[in-house]
Design an enzyme around this catalytic site. Sequence first.
Site, mmCIF file in Angstrom:
data_model
loop_
_atom_site.group_PDB
_atom_site.id
_atom_site.type_symbol
_atom_site.label_atom_id
_atom_site.label_comp_id
_atom_site.label_asym_id
_atom_site.label_seq_id
_atom_site.Cartn_x
_atom_site.Cartn_y
_atom_site.Cartn_z
ATOM 1 N N GLU A 47 36.611 38.439 26.591
ATOM 2 C CA GLU A 47 35.557 37.754 27.359
ATOM 3 C C GLU A 47 34.204 37.958 26.662
ATOM 4 O O GLU A 47 33.941 39.046 26.130
ATOM 5 C CB GLU A 47 35.502 38.392 28.758
ATOM 6 C CG GLU A 47 34.366 37.906 29.645
ATOM 7 C CD GLU A 47 34.207 38.753 30.925
ATOM 8 O OE1 GLU A 47 34.410 39.988 30.879
ATOM 9 O OE2 GLU A 47 33.862 38.164 31.967
ATOM 10 N N GLU A 147 26.797 38.935 37.084
ATOM 11 C CA GLU A 147 27.487 37.670 36.766
ATOM 12 C C GLU A 147 27.179 36.584 37.794
ATOM 13 O O GLU A 147 27.102 35.410 37.458
ATOM 14 C CB GLU A 147 28.997 37.902 36.678
ATOM 15 C CG GLU A 147 29.393 38.631 35.417
ATOM 16 C CD GLU A 147 30.885 38.577 35.183
ATOM 17 O OE1 GLU A 147 31.440 37.480 35.035
ATOM 18 O OE2 GLU A 147 31.505 39.653 35.151
#
Length: 308
Positions: A47, A147
């Site tokens: 990621e 996030e």
Amino acid sequence: MSRRLVIAAAQLGPIARDEPRSDVVARMVGLMRTAAGRGAELVVFPELALTTFFPRWFMEDQTEIDRFFETEMPSSETLPLFNAAKDLGVAFSFGYAEKTVDETGKTRRFNTSILIGSDGEILAKYRKIHLPGHNEHEDWRPFQHLEKRYFEVGDMGFPVSEALKCRIGMCICNDRRWPETFRMLGLQKAELVLLGYNTPVHYPPAPDHDHLQDFHNHLCMQAGAYQNGTWVVGVAKAGCEEGCDLIGGTCIIAPTGEIVAKCATLGDEVIVAECDLDRCREIQDNIFNFAHHRQPDQYGLLTEKISS
Ligand code: CDT
């Protein structure tokens, strides 16, 4: 046609906040060469592979935030990855922060993964759906997990693509903790799930669980593999990144839930496994034969919105 695919998981060690993309891309190309030298046909990276895990910092200046985002793929900085893959004849996948403008002219930002074929063409894309953390600065945390501030929830669902001799799905980090993610892919008969993660050892809301981070990582990925009869390739960004320890544990998991290859370090490292895609049948045709054994009429709660 052989249904065996030699897959490499290319774990990355820490990436510094000011590390240029060109340095990271050079590291990734080096890992890709190592993987190809060991016979890999597909190389899976983590990621947000091109930068440090920037959601650990609260930022308000959009220009500063956007430095961590890609506006084109490939760009001049990421093109060497695509060229190396073509030279070596390998497919690859990696995650990055995607900034795009939609058809209405609105700017959108996603935590994205793509799969690229050995001809350098993008074969599939996934935008992360389960975004962990919080929206605003929280003083009490030793580091942030923003996030929810920097990304929108993915808008592509959980696609499964026919590629590289099999049915491939992707998910990203926190997605792996949710059985719904793997079941959405399993219901589409995924045979291979590619999955990158950045997981801090320290979980500020429940620090008593810190010693369980590696266990929970493998627990959810092995369960996802077994319960859906699919290969899973879980790839970490690992090590002490800007003072924040990230778990490793990069591994390749068979449809039986068994780990068949696992990284031993917290740095840049390649592991390889020959994956027989027909082994998915052992599970998908038997214990988890969905057509024979699932009882979706009894699962209504799963799709109801629960307010409390
Ligand atoms: N990148 C990412 O999703 N990390 C989360 C950290 C825990 S939630 C703050 C994860 O699920 O591993």
